[in-house]
Design a protein around this motif. Structure first.
Motif, PDB file in Angstrom:
ATOM      1  N   GLY A 121      23.468 -30.528  79.623  1.00  0.00           N
ATOM      2  CA  GLY A 121      22.675 -29.477  79.006  1.00  0.00           C
ATOM      3  C   GLY A 121      21.280 -29.972  78.714  1.00  0.00           C
ATOM      4  O   GLY A 121      20.844 -30.990  79.258  1.00  0.00           O
ATOM      5  N   CYS A 178      16.329 -26.841  69.782  1.00  0.00           N
ATOM      6  CA  CYS A 178      17.359 -26.048  70.448  1.00  0.00           C
ATOM      7  C   CYS A 178      18.188 -26.921  71.373  1.00  0.00           C
ATOM      8  O   CYS A 178      17.670 -27.814  72.035  1.00  0.00           O
ATOM      9  N   VAL A 179      19.482 -26.630  71.396  1.00  0.00           N
ATOM     10  CA  VAL A 179      20.447 -27.350  72.214  1.00  0.00           C
ATOM     11  C   VAL A 179      21.141 -26.312  73.084  1.00  0.00           C
ATOM     12  O   VAL A 179      21.559 -25.275  72.590  1.00  0.00           O
ATOM     13  N   ALA A 180      21.254 -26.606  74.379  1.00  0.00           N
ATOM     14  CA  ALA A 180      21.906 -25.668  75.303  1.00  0.00           C
ATOM     15  C   ALA A 180      22.830 -26.434  76.230  1.00  0.00           C
ATOM     16  O   ALA A 180      22.384 -27.321  76.954  1.00  0.00           O
ATOM     17  N   ASP A 236      25.861 -27.085  70.609  1.00  0.00           N
ATOM     18  CA  ASP A 236      25.993 -25.878  71.420  1.00  0.00           C
ATOM     19  C   ASP A 236      27.160 -26.057  72.368  1.00  0.00           C
ATOM     20  O   ASP A 236      27.298 -27.094  73.017  1.00  0.00           O
ATOM     21  N   ASN A 270      29.239 -24.112  75.629  1.00  0.00           N
ATOM     22  CA  ASN A 270      28.877 -23.169  76.684  1.00  0.00           C
ATOM     23  C   ASN A 270      29.785 -21.944  76.739  1.00  0.00           C
ATOM     24  O   ASN A 270      30.648 -21.737  75.871  1.00  0.00           O
ATOM     25  N   ASN A 328      22.086 -20.570  73.636  1.00  0.00           N
ATOM     26  CA  ASN A 328      21.827 -21.882  73.061  1.00  0.00           C
ATOM     27  C   ASN A 328      21.875 -21.789  71.546  1.00  0.00           C
ATOM     28  O   ASN A 328      21.921 -20.712  70.982  1.00  0.00           O
ATOM     29  N   THR A 329      21.874 -22.931  70.899  1.00  0.00           N
ATOM     30  CA  THR A 329      21.938 -22.994  69.445  1.00  0.00           C
ATOM     31  C   THR A 329      20.706 -23.726  68.950  1.00  0.00           C
ATOM     32  O   THR A 329      20.369 -24.798  69.458  1.00  0.00           O
ATOM     33  N   CYS A 330      20.023 -23.151  67.957  1.00  0.00           N
ATOM     34  CA  CYS A 330      18.788 -23.736  67.441  1.00  0.00           C
ATOM     35  C   CYS A 330      18.900 -24.019  65.949  1.00  0.00           C
ATOM     36  O   CYS A 330      19.636 -23.342  65.233  1.00  0.00           O
TER      37      CYS A 330
END
Length: 128
Positions: A38, A50-52, A80, A82, A90-92
């Motif tokens: 990611g 942010c993490v994706a 984060d 999937n 994504n998670t921020c």
């Protein structure tokens, strides 16, 4: 005479450039980093990290633990997962309450179901 003037000019420019480079304060910076499973990115304009996790090939997650280095500040852990887990975005997290120009270390780990192991990635440092 001309040779001495040229030497003086070169030395003066070099000293000025070095002084300018050393006198710059710590500046905030944005970045984006691919960690294999990611991405991790920091946007200085919005103070958000942010993490994706990639939405391909089964279960994946990416986790970042933020550690303030230069002064006290928020130290969230952002994970984060999937679309395999039902989360396609994504998670921020926010660093809006951090002091300006706080140096942070982002400790990054990720998981991919087909590999079946968690990977610890090299840390990234940045300023909020």
């Amino acid at each position: 005479m001309m040779k001495n003037l040229l030497k003086t000019a070169v030395v003066g420019v070099t000293v000025a450039a070095a002084s300018f480079a050393l006198a710059q304060p710590a500046l905030a910076n944005s970045f984006s980093r691919n960690v294999g499973d990611g991405t991790v990115s920091y946007n200085d304009g919005t103070d958000s990290l942010c993490v994706a996790a990639f939405n391909t090939e089964g279960a994946r997650w990416v986790k970042v633990k933020l550690v303030p280095l230069s002064r006290p500040g928020p130290s969230p852990t952002i994970t984060d997962k999937n679309n395999y887990y039902g989360h396609p975005g994504n998670t921020c997290g926010s660093l809006a309450t951090a002091y300006e120009d706080t140096q942070y270390r982002a400790d990054i780990s990720s998981y991919w179901g087909e590999r079946g192991t968690t990977v610890t990635h090299s840390s990234t440092t940045f300023y909020s």
